[in-house]
Design a protein around this motif. Structure first.
Motif, short mmCIF file in Angstrom:
data_model
loop_
_atom_site.label_atom_id
_atom_site.label_comp_id
_atom_site.label_asym_id
_atom_site.label_seq_id
_atom_site.Cartn_x
_atom_site.Cartn_y
_atom_site.Cartn_z
N ARG A 1 32.42 34.77 63.29
CA ARG A 1 31.27 35.42 63.90
C ARG A 1 31.58 36.89 64.13
NH1 ARG A 1 31.46 30.41 66.26
NH2 ARG A 1 32.32 31.13 68.24
N ASP A 2 31.35 37.44 65.36
CA ASP A 2 31.64 38.86 65.59
C ASP A 2 32.93 39.06 66.39
OD1 ASP A 2 30.76 37.78 67.94
OD2 ASP A 2 29.40 39.43 68.43
N ARG A 3 33.74 37.99 66.49
CA ARG A 3 34.96 38.09 67.31
C ARG A 3 36.10 38.78 66.57
NH1 ARG A 3 36.10 32.08 68.85
NH2 ARG A 3 35.71 31.87 66.61
N TYR A 4 36.17 38.55 65.31
CA TYR A 4 37.18 39.17 64.47
C TYR A 4 36.67 39.10 63.03
CZ TYR A 4 38.30 34.29 63.53
OH TYR A 4 38.21 32.98 63.17
N LYS A 5 37.35 39.78 62.12
CA LYS A 5 36.97 39.72 60.71
C LYS A 5 38.17 39.27 59.89
CE LYS A 5 34.67 42.25 56.99
NZ LYS A 5 34.01 43.52 56.59
N THR A 6 37.89 38.47 58.89
CA THR A 6 38.96 37.95 58.03
C THR A 6 38.97 38.72 56.71
OG1 THR A 6 38.55 35.77 59.00
CG2 THR A 6 39.95 35.85 57.05
N TYR A 7 40.15 39.10 56.27
CA TYR A 7 40.30 39.88 55.03
C TYR A 7 41.19 39.12 54.04
CZ TYR A 7 38.60 43.75 57.90
OH TYR A 7 37.84 44.55 58.73
N PHE A 8 40.83 39.23 52.77
CA PHE A 8 41.62 38.66 51.68
C PHE A 8 42.01 39.85 50.78
CE2 PHE A 8 38.91 35.35 53.26
CZ PHE A 8 39.71 34.22 53.28
N VAL A 9 43.21 40.32 50.94
CA VAL A 9 43.64 41.56 50.29
C VAL A 9 44.49 41.25 49.06
CG1 VAL A 9 44.81 43.76 50.62
CG2 VAL A 9 43.67 42.66 52.56
N PRO A 10 44.03 41.67 47.85
CA PRO A 10 44.88 41.47 46.67
C PRO A 10 46.24 42.10 46.90
CG PRO A 10 42.68 42.17 46.03
CD PRO A 10 42.75 42.31 47.54
N SER A 11 47.27 41.36 46.59
CA SER A 11 48.60 41.84 46.92
C SER A 11 49.49 41.90 45.68
CB SER A 11 49.25 40.90 47.94
OG SER A 11 49.74 39.73 47.31
N ALA A 12 50.69 42.38 45.91
CA ALA A 12 51.69 42.42 44.83
C ALA A 12 52.72 41.33 45.08
CB ALA A 12 52.35 43.79 44.80
N ARG B 1 48.87 24.23 37.11
CA ARG B 1 48.73 25.35 38.03
C ARG B 1 47.28 25.81 38.16
NH1 ARG B 1 52.27 29.46 35.32
NH2 ARG B 1 51.51 28.30 33.50
N ALA B 2 46.52 25.72 37.06
CA ALA B 2 45.11 26.15 37.11
C ALA B 2 44.33 25.28 38.10
CB ALA B 2 44.50 26.09 35.72
N ALA B 3 44.54 23.98 38.02
CA ALA B 3 43.84 23.07 38.93
C ALA B 3 44.32 23.29 40.37
CB ALA B 3 44.09 21.62 38.51
N LEU B 4 45.61 23.57 40.50
CA LEU B 4 46.16 23.79 41.84
C LEU B 4 45.53 25.02 42.50
CD1 LEU B 4 49.82 23.47 42.90
CD2 LEU B 4 48.64 25.59 43.38
N THR B 5 45.44 26.13 41.78
CA THR B 5 44.87 27.34 42.39
C THR B 5 43.37 27.19 42.65
OG1 THR B 5 44.55 28.34 40.21
CG2 THR B 5 46.59 28.86 41.35
N LYS B 6 42.70 26.41 41.79
CA LYS B 6 41.27 26.17 42.01
C LYS B 6 41.06 25.31 43.25
CE LYS B 6 37.09 24.45 39.73
NZ LYS B 6 36.53 23.84 38.49
N GLN C 1 40.36 28.35 45.73
CA GLN C 1 39.04 28.65 45.15
C GLN C 1 39.15 29.57 43.93
OE1 GLN C 1 36.51 30.12 48.29
NE2 GLN C 1 36.54 28.20 49.41
N GLY C 2 40.26 29.50 43.25
CA GLY C 2 40.46 30.30 42.04
C GLY C 2 40.68 31.77 42.31
N LYS C 3 40.82 32.17 43.59
CA LYS C 3 40.97 33.60 43.94
C LYS C 3 42.38 34.10 43.72
CE LYS C 3 37.23 33.68 47.34
NZ LYS C 3 36.86 33.87 48.76
N GLN C 4 43.33 33.19 43.59
CA GLN C 4 44.71 33.61 43.35
C GLN C 4 45.05 33.30 41.89
OE1 GLN C 4 46.62 33.69 47.70
NE2 GLN C 4 47.22 31.97 46.48
N ARG D 1 49.47 36.23 44.92
CA ARG D 1 48.74 35.90 46.13
C ARG D 1 47.77 37.00 46.57
NH1 ARG D 1 53.67 33.90 49.71
NH2 ARG D 1 53.13 35.77 50.88
N VAL D 2 46.79 36.59 47.33
CA VAL D 2 46.05 37.55 48.15
C VAL D 2 46.60 37.37 49.56
CG1 VAL D 2 43.95 37.61 46.77
CG2 VAL D 2 44.18 35.91 48.58
N ASN D 3 46.73 38.45 50.29
CA ASN D 3 47.20 38.36 51.66
C ASN D 3 46.01 38.18 52.59
OD1 ASN D 3 49.97 38.50 51.32
ND2 ASN D 3 50.00 40.74 51.37
N VAL D 4 46.12 37.21 53.45
CA VAL D 4 45.03 36.91 54.39
C VAL D 4 45.43 37.41 55.77
CG1 VAL D 4 43.62 35.09 55.39
CG2 VAL D 4 44.55 34.83 53.08
N TYR D 5 44.52 38.11 56.40
CA TYR D 5 44.77 38.46 57.79
C TYR D 5 43.45 38.67 58.51
CZ TYR D 5 43.78 43.54 57.52
OH TYR D 5 43.19 44.76 57.40
#
Length: 594
Positions: free
Chosen positions: A302-313, A349-354, A358-361, A551-555
């Motif tokens: 909601r408006d309490r915090y925001k979640t980010y998915f940052v493409p990483s190295a 691995r394809a099925a695992l990441t999906k 959700q296929g984002k990594q 990975r994407v980094n989540v925070y």
């Protein structure tokens, strides 16, 4: 037991406090890992969490922002060919034979004790970095660097042979005034020891030296960055306060920005998630919750915090122990590429990441990041093929026993699979892969340990001692500086070299090494792309590690928090530590998370 109403009221109070910014202008960061030490100038422990926390305490001559552009910190300016700070020396044929970078130190650059940062601090760092007794992950490129002092504030670093990224990297620095005495003691105690026969004794002496400056009981005495440590409660938290002697000033004045940063160590990522939901922490470290937990948090934000998915190295992978001196490696043919290829063909691995991400990594087929210019798009893919896996196992002499498990010479194909305990995503990945390997006759025992154990030098670097069979973890590196170091045979850690280097599988390939050496001095990008193309082909055929995904980094962070941002180039949100602040306290936003 508190009533539901009381608990909700308490939670809302806590949430309100986090959103508005604490009255004492502090910041609370949650992370799932605790570093074994901090502010080690030679990064003998270079875990992501160590690097992130060090970013608050360590300044550098130059560094990179979120766009990958260089900026000056300790230096007065970024040296370039255009301003004459960066120079190339060429022979008659036009080949670069050496290169150099000249830095001028800001007049107001000081250590946290108020003493001036001088060229001596860079010279001391380089002297230790180049010492073979010191177990640095890699000495490249500093093993071929020389520092020449020009005056009290200016010095030149010369690379001979030349270093490809000389204008983009900053040497380290160490407080020579406070560390030199202890270093001299280490030097005297180990001077007569042979590194080939007394590696452990030398390493023990090193640990004694570095631990006296970098641990919870011996906090760093002098630092150069925007914050300095004041308290480290092992297993609980690390607190840093603003360093009054740091020189860069954020817009509107330092008092409008965060004054205290506290990292809270919460190894169980589910518990860490609950702390976000209850408002106990203001933001998450880049080493925080798992991807699926990030999705959960996003649904509840909601408006309490925001979640980010940052493409990483950050590259998630599984190292295969390839040290032929280890009996189990020989018994299981882990030093045979057919077996490693079979292990990779066995997992989907394809099925695992999906399913998990959700296929984002993106599934990786090589160790090079897809955003890097050197990435080989058509590297051998190893699409899920159990039939091919079984054929490769059979070709290597492994046949299914009565219980379905592969066997050879009276030995069953049974191996241990290790990762960091408490990481929910990794543990789910393990379970999925364990089932897929079992389907082709491989018996896998999951054997996890806390990250402090897994990443201890004598464990992760202990492949040659048979400490592990398969080890899953991640590697983070700036994609613009890809060197191929991870798999050079010069980077194999052993007791003899004090566990220096990060070629943890112990993989050796003469052609790869030759290409790697060429690539390190090839200044023409198109030529370097060709060298890396072949290097990745060799690597993908040999698969010393099983590539999983990038990975994407989540925070998460509360809306009021400014300039807590990062990218695959800046790597950690601490890159801009001096400008992190709360808008409610007057902090101006200069960096927006993309």
């Amino acid at each position: 037991m508190k009533s539901t109403k009381t608990w909700l009221a308490l939670s809302l109070l806590l949430l309100g406090a986090a959103q508005a910014g604490p009255a004492n202008n502090s910041l609370v960061v949650g992370t799932s890992q605790e570093p074994p030490n901090i502010y080690d100038p030679w990064a003998t422990n270079n875990l992501a969490i160590s690097s992130e926390i060090n970013g608050f305490m360590a300044a550098s001559l130059i560094s990179k922002d979120n766009e990958g552009d260089l900026y000056a910190d300790i230096a007065t300016t970024v040296p370039t060919l255009a301003n004459g700070g960066y120079k190339l020396t060429k022979n008659a044929a036009g080949d670069v034979t050496s290169n150099s970078v000249t830095y001028s130190i800001r007049k107001d650059a000081k250590w946290s004790d108020g003493s001036a940062i001088t060229p001596k601090d860079f010279q001391f760092w380089l002297k230790v970095e180049q010492d073979d007794r010191v177990p640095v992950p890699s000495r490249d490129p500093w093993d071929k660097a020389k520092i020449t002092v020009n005056d009290a504030d200016t010095f030149t670093i010369t690379f001979n042979p030349p270093y490809l990224f000389a204008d983009q990297v900053s040497p380290g620095l160490a407080p020579s005034a406070s560390m030199a005495g202890a270093w001299n003691s280490f030097d005297s105690a180990t001077a007569k020891l042979d590194s080939k026969t007394s590696g452990k004794a030398i390493n023990d002496a090193w640990v004694k030296f570095i631990s006296s400056f970098t641990t919870a009981n011996n906090l760093p005495k002098v630092v150069s960055g925007a914050f300095k440590p004041t308290q480290w409660r092992s297993g609980n938290s690390l607190t840093m306060v603003r360093n009054a002697n740091y020189w860069r000033t954020p817009k509107g004045g330092t008092d409008k920005y965060v004054q205290t940063v506290q990292y809270r160590f919460i190894p169980n990522t589910n518990t860490l998630k609950v702390n976000v939901l209850s408002g106990q922490i203001d933001t998450l470290s880049a080493v925080g919750v798992t991807f699926d937990q990030g999705l959960d948090l996003q649904r509840s934000q909601r408006d309490r915090y925001k979640t980010y998915f940052v493409p990483s190295a950050t590259w998630e992978h599984i190292d295969i122990n390839g040290f032929s001196n280890v009996q189990k490696v020989k018994d299981l043919d882990l030093d045979d590429k057919r077996v490693r290829q079979a292990l990779l063909y066995s997992i989907d691995r394809a099925a695992l990441t999906k399913a998990l991400f959700q296929g984002k990594q993106q599934v990786s087929n090589t160790f090079v990041n897809p955003i890097a210019k050197l990435y080989k798009k058509d590297a051998k893919a190893y699409d899920f093929d159990p039939a091919k896996a079984k054929a490769l196992f059979a070709d290597a002499g492994w046949k299914p026993g009565a219980d379905g498990i592969l066997a050879k010479n009276g030995k069953k194909f049974s191996l241990n699979f290790t990762t960091t305990a408490g990481n929910a995503t990794r543990e789910r990945v393990q379970q999925i892969l364990q089932a897929q390997w079992k389907a082709v006759g491989v018996d896998v025992n999951i054997q996890n340990y806390p990250s402090s154990v897994v990443f201890a030098q004598d464990f992760i670097g202990g492949g040659s001692n048979g400490k592990w069979d398969m080890l899953m973890y991640a590697w983070t590196a700036d994609p613009s500086l890809e060197k191929g170091n991870l798999f050079s045979s010069t980077q194999i850690p052993t007791a003899g070299n004090g566990f220096a280097g990060q070629n943890e599988p112990g993989w050796k390939n003469a052609e790869y090494d030759k290409l790697w050496n060429q690539a390190n001095t090839e200044f023409d990008l198109s030529a370097r792309v060709k060298l890396f193309d072949r290097m990745q082909s060799i690597w993908a055929d040999e698969v010393p590690s099983l590539p999983l995904y990038f990975r994407v980094n989540v925070y998460t962070k509360v809306p009021n928090l400014m300039n807590y941002t990062f990218s695959a180039y800046s790597l950690y949100p601490s890159w801009d530590a001096y400008e992190i602040g709360w808008s409610s306290k007057g902090a101006a936003e200069v960096n927006t998370q993309k």
